[in-house]
Design a protein around this motif. Structure first.
Motif, mmCIF file in Angstrom:
data_model
loop_
_atom_site.group_PDB
_atom_site.id
_atom_site.type_symbol
_atom_site.label_atom_id
_atom_site.label_comp_id
_atom_site.label_asym_id
_atom_site.label_seq_id
_atom_site.Cartn_x
_atom_site.Cartn_y
_atom_site.Cartn_z
ATOM 1 N N LEU A 192 27.240 39.535 -0.262
ATOM 2 C CA LEU A 192 28.457 40.177 -0.741
ATOM 3 C C LEU A 192 29.088 39.295 -1.808
ATOM 4 O O LEU A 192 29.415 38.131 -1.552
ATOM 5 C CB LEU A 192 29.442 40.379 0.417
ATOM 6 N N GLY A 193 29.246 39.849 -2.998
ATOM 7 C CA GLY A 193 29.829 39.090 -4.102
ATOM 8 C C GLY A 193 31.216 39.594 -4.459
ATOM 9 O O GLY A 193 31.376 40.742 -4.877
ATOM 10 N N PHE A 225 24.470 35.349 -5.283
ATOM 11 C CA PHE A 225 25.037 36.295 -6.242
ATOM 12 C C PHE A 225 26.521 36.497 -5.958
ATOM 13 O O PHE A 225 26.892 37.020 -4.912
ATOM 14 C CB PHE A 225 24.309 37.642 -6.162
ATOM 15 N N ALA A 226 27.359 36.100 -6.928
ATOM 16 C CA ALA A 226 28.802 36.188 -6.719
ATOM 17 C C ALA A 226 29.411 37.440 -7.336
ATOM 18 O O ALA A 226 30.594 37.714 -7.113
ATOM 19 C CB ALA A 226 29.493 34.949 -7.292
ATOM 20 N N GLY A 227 28.605 38.190 -8.078
ATOM 21 C CA GLY A 227 29.141 39.370 -8.766
ATOM 22 C C GLY A 227 29.151 39.144 -10.262
ATOM 23 O O GLY A 227 29.537 38.072 -10.724
ATOM 24 N N ALA A 228 28.724 40.149 -11.022
ATOM 25 C CA ALA A 228 28.641 40.025 -12.473
ATOM 26 C C ALA A 228 29.714 40.876 -13.147
ATOM 27 O O ALA A 228 30.827 41.001 -12.636
ATOM 28 C CB ALA A 228 27.229 40.392 -12.942
ATOM 29 N N TYR A 229 29.368 41.503 -14.274
ATOM 30 C CA TYR A 229 30.362 42.170 -15.111
ATOM 31 C C TYR A 229 31.166 43.225 -14.363
ATOM 32 O O TYR A 229 32.381 43.310 -14.506
ATOM 33 C CB TYR A 229 29.683 42.804 -16.330
ATOM 34 N N ILE A 230 30.507 44.062 -13.577
ATOM 35 C CA ILE A 230 31.223 45.158 -12.921
ATOM 36 C C ILE A 230 32.278 44.632 -11.961
ATOM 37 O O ILE A 230 33.426 45.081 -11.964
ATOM 38 C CB ILE A 230 30.232 46.105 -12.220
#
Length: 291
Positions: A192-193, A225-230
């Motif tokens: 979960l990012g 994975f910490a979360g990208a553009y979205i």
């Protein structure tokens, strides 16, 4: 050469008959429409070009509309346009006429909005694309998807005072081998990012973790994975905008080599549906653990 004649709808939006709550479910990397002109130009075979696709994730979350939440799914694949990148993340190594700018690790690794490589660093093209072609892909695929997503977020804000975007992805099983784990720490099944708390209130991430954990899965937060553009663009907790990137280990539900659902697919779908029910409707469920 442009590809205008081959373009079709950039996304599929399935709305519920009756909206329940503020949740939006999205799958930006499961698109599988590969234009013929793209296939003709790539140096990769079909299996290799699909290696960066979050295959079947849209099918895992397909019950979202029946539960009361809109489902937004990409039609075009990540190898063609990456919807989880900013539209200005242009890679000069694959697009003509782009100036090199400040160092961007995603662009440097070939993973800009028009990717240069797929999984494993395998190069997609021989040579470069024209700037015109790259901009056309952004105009006809990236922009419509994000316009729709922004519209859904605004609807939720107007109707509920908040929006909760659940952005579903999948991760190659081998990607988890790179994780640094302490003694006795299990390999995660789900990551979960929330950009370390910057893209969503902790209460929503806690509920997601509790749902997946109750189903028997090992959950990690923000690693690898910490979360990208979205997540970054749509997550503004102080403004009632929450976004969580959800990565599921592909080996749980598919044969990664053959890119086919495996025998456990329906069990994992049932499990994901249970988590969605909890997030959308606030109903506890007891989904079967993945085998």
């Amino acid at each position: 050469m442009t590809e205008s004649s081959e373009y079709r709808a950039a996304y599929r939006l399935e709305r519920p008959e009756s909206r329940v709550g503020s949740v939006i479910v999205a799958s930006p990397h499961s698109g599988r429409h590969y234009p013929w002109s793209f296939i003709r130009r790539t140096v990769l075979d079909e299996r290799a070009i699909r290696s960066s696709e979050d295959a079947f994730v849209d099918m895992l979350v397909a019950e979202a509309p029946a539960l009361g939440a809109p489902l937004l799914a990409a039609e075009y694949p990540r190898a063609f346009v990456d919807l989880n990148r900013s539209n200005d993340e242009l890679d000069p190594a694959v697009i003509e006429g782009v100036r090199r700018s400040a160092v961007n690790p995603r662009i440097s690794s070939g993973l800009g909005v028009i990717p240069r490589v797929v999984a494993g660093g395998r190069v997609i093209y021989r040579g470069k694309l024209s700037r015109e072609e790259a901009e056309e892909r952004i105009e006809k695929v990236w922009q419509p998807y994000h316009s729709c997503l922004e519209g859904l977020v605004r609807e939720s804000l107007e109707d509920c005072g908040e929006s909760v975007l659940l952005d579903f992805h999948s991760m190659p099983h081998e990607a988890l081998d790179a994780m640094s784990r302490g003694p006795g720490q299990a390999r995660p099944d789900v990551v979960l990012g929330d950009r370390f708390g910057a893209s969503a209130a902790v209460a929503f991430v806690d509920r997601l973790e509790a749902g997946f954990s109750a189903a028997g899965l090992v959950v990690s937060r923000n690693s690898p994975f910490a979360g990208a553009y979205i997540a970054q663009n749509y997550g503004r907790p102080s403004r009632g905008r929450h976004a969580v990137q959800i990565e599921i280990d592909r080996s749980l539900y598919m044969n990664e080599q053959l890119i086919r659902p495996n025998g456990n697919f329906q069990s994992v779908k049932k499990l994901v549906t249970g988590v969605l029910r909890q997030m959308i409707r606030g109903e506890d469920s007891l989904p079967m653990a993945a085998e």
